[in-house]
Design a protein around this motif. Structure first.
Motif, PDB file in Angstrom:
ATOM      1  N   SER A  86       1.648  42.916 -28.404  1.00 14.63           N
ATOM      2  CA  SER A  86       2.091  42.810 -26.998  1.00 14.63           C
ATOM      3  C   SER A  86       0.804  42.198 -26.379  1.00 14.63           C
ATOM      4  CB  SER A  86       2.675  44.212 -26.218  1.00 14.63           C
ATOM      5  OG  SER A  86       2.931  44.123 -24.965  1.00 14.63           O
ATOM      6  N   VAL A  89       0.635  38.487 -27.124  1.00 14.43           N
ATOM      7  CA  VAL A  89       1.538  37.646 -26.430  1.00 14.43           C
ATOM      8  C   VAL A  89       1.189  37.497 -24.997  1.00 14.43           C
ATOM      9  CG1 VAL A  89       4.239  37.626 -25.618  1.00 14.43           C
ATOM     10  CG2 VAL A  89       3.484  38.327 -28.104  1.00 14.43           C
ATOM     11  N   ASP A  90       0.738  38.644 -24.323  1.00 15.12           N
ATOM     12  CA  ASP A  90       0.238  38.415 -22.941  1.00 15.12           C
ATOM     13  C   ASP A  90      -0.738  37.513 -22.864  1.00 15.12           C
ATOM     14  OD1 ASP A  90       1.892  40.507 -22.072  1.00 15.12           O
ATOM     15  OD2 ASP A  90       0.645  41.981 -22.129  1.00 15.12           O
ATOM     16  N   ALA A  93       0.589  33.936 -23.046  1.00 13.21           N
ATOM     17  CA  ALA A  93       1.271  33.674 -21.845  1.00 13.21           C
ATOM     18  C   ALA A  93       0.407  33.271 -20.779  1.00 13.21           C
ATOM     19  CB  ALA A  93       2.149  34.671 -21.736  1.00 13.21           C
ATOM     20  N   ARG A 101       5.615  35.403 -19.217  1.00 11.46           N
ATOM     21  CA  ARG A 101       6.343  35.569 -20.462  1.00 11.46           C
ATOM     22  C   ARG A 101       7.613  34.930 -20.519  1.00 11.46           C
ATOM     23  NH1 ARG A 101       5.904  41.149 -23.660  1.00 11.46           N
ATOM     24  NH2 ARG A 101       4.059  41.143 -24.175  1.00 11.46           N
ATOM     25  N   ALA A 102       8.226  34.957 -19.742  1.00 10.87           N
ATOM     26  CA  ALA A 102       9.607  34.345 -19.773  1.00 10.87           C
ATOM     27  C   ALA A 102       9.380  32.759 -20.026  1.00 10.87           C
ATOM     28  CB  ALA A 102      10.524  34.564 -18.365  1.00 10.87           C
ATOM     29  N   LEU A 104       6.993  31.485 -21.723  1.00 10.20           N
ATOM     30  CA  LEU A 104       6.714  31.407 -22.967  1.00 10.20           C
ATOM     31  C   LEU A 104       8.044  31.682 -23.968  1.00 10.20           C
ATOM     32  CD1 LEU A 104       4.641  31.515 -25.578  1.00 10.20           C
ATOM     33  CD2 LEU A 104       4.277  33.889 -25.041  1.00 10.20           C
ATOM     34  N   ALA A 105       8.623  32.690 -23.768  1.00 10.98           N
ATOM     35  CA  ALA A 105      10.161  32.669 -24.357  1.00 10.98           C
ATOM     36  C   ALA A 105      11.039  31.582 -24.345  1.00 10.98           C
ATOM     37  CB  ALA A 105      10.795  34.102 -23.998  1.00 10.98           C
ATOM     38  N   ALA A 106      11.107  31.078 -23.264  1.00 11.57           N
ATOM     39  CA  ALA A 106      12.074  29.585 -22.819  1.00 11.57           C
ATOM     40  C   ALA A 106      11.448  28.694 -23.777  1.00 11.57           C
ATOM     41  CB  ALA A 106      12.048  29.544 -21.729  1.00 11.57           C
ATOM     42  N   LEU A 108       9.471  28.834 -26.641  1.00 13.67           N
ATOM     43  CA  LEU A 108       9.690  29.181 -28.103  1.00 13.67           C
ATOM     44  C   LEU A 108      11.082  29.161 -28.369  1.00 13.67           C
ATOM     45  CD1 LEU A 108       7.321  32.417 -28.222  1.00 13.67           C
ATOM     46  CD2 LEU A 108       7.094  29.930 -29.127  1.00 13.67           C
ATOM     47  N   THR A 109      12.134  29.299 -27.546  1.00 14.22           N
ATOM     48  CA  THR A 109      13.472  29.213 -27.904  1.00 14.22           C
ATOM     49  C   THR A 109      14.019  27.823 -27.455  1.00 14.22           C
ATOM     50  OG1 THR A 109      14.262  30.007 -25.702  1.00 14.22           O
ATOM     51  CG2 THR A 109      14.078  31.747 -27.603  1.00 14.22           C
TER      52      THR A 109
END
Length: 112
Positions: A86, A89-90, A93, A101-102, A104-106, A108-109
Motif C-alpha cells: 500500500s 502504491v501511494d 501515485a 490512486r484512482a 493510477l488505477a485508471a 493501469l487498466t
C-alpha cells in the motif's frame, strides 16, 4: 525515513534490496539469522555481510525487530506485506499522479 501514507499514518521507506529481506521474513515468519541468510539467498546471490547490513538498516528504521526466543535471536517483520505494498502504491501515485490512486488505477487498466 518515515513519510506519511495516503491514510496519514507514517510509512517506513524501504529500498528494493531491503524489501528482499522483508520478503524472506514474510514468506517464512520469524527466522534466526542463519535461516534468514539462507532464505534471502534463495532469491538473491548476496554475501552474508550484505544481508546483515540490510537487516541492520531495517532494524534501525523500525521495520524489523530481534527477539530472543529459546536462547536464539529471531527476526520479526514489524510491517506486513499489505502495508508495504500500500505504501509503495501511494508513493507511485504521489510521484506520477499527484497522489491520485484512482488515476493510477485508471492508467493501469487502460489498454495501449
Amino acid at each position: 525515513m518515515l513519510t506519511p501514507s495516503a491514510a496519514g499514518e507514517p510509512r517506513i521507506s524501504v529500498t528494493e534490496a531491503e524489501a528482499e529481506v522483508l520478503a524472506a521474513l514474510w514468506r517464512k515468519g520469524p527466522l534466526s539469522f542463519a535461516s534468514l541468510i539462507d532464505e534471502v539467498k534463495l532469491a538473491q546471490p548476496w554475501a552474508d555481510a550484505t544481508i546483515k547490513t540490510l537487516l541492520n538498516r531495517l532494524m534501525h528504521k523500525g521495520a524489523v525487530k530481534s527477539v530472543k526466543e529459546d536462547g536464539r535471536q529471531r527476526y520479526h517483520p514489524l510491517i506486513d506485506r499489505s502495508t508495504y505494498i500500500s505504501g509503495e502504491v501511494d508513493a507511485l501515485a504521489q510521484r506520477l499522479f499527484k497522489g491520485d490512486r484512482a488515476a493510477l488505477a485508471a492508467f493501469l487498466t487502460t489498454e495501449d
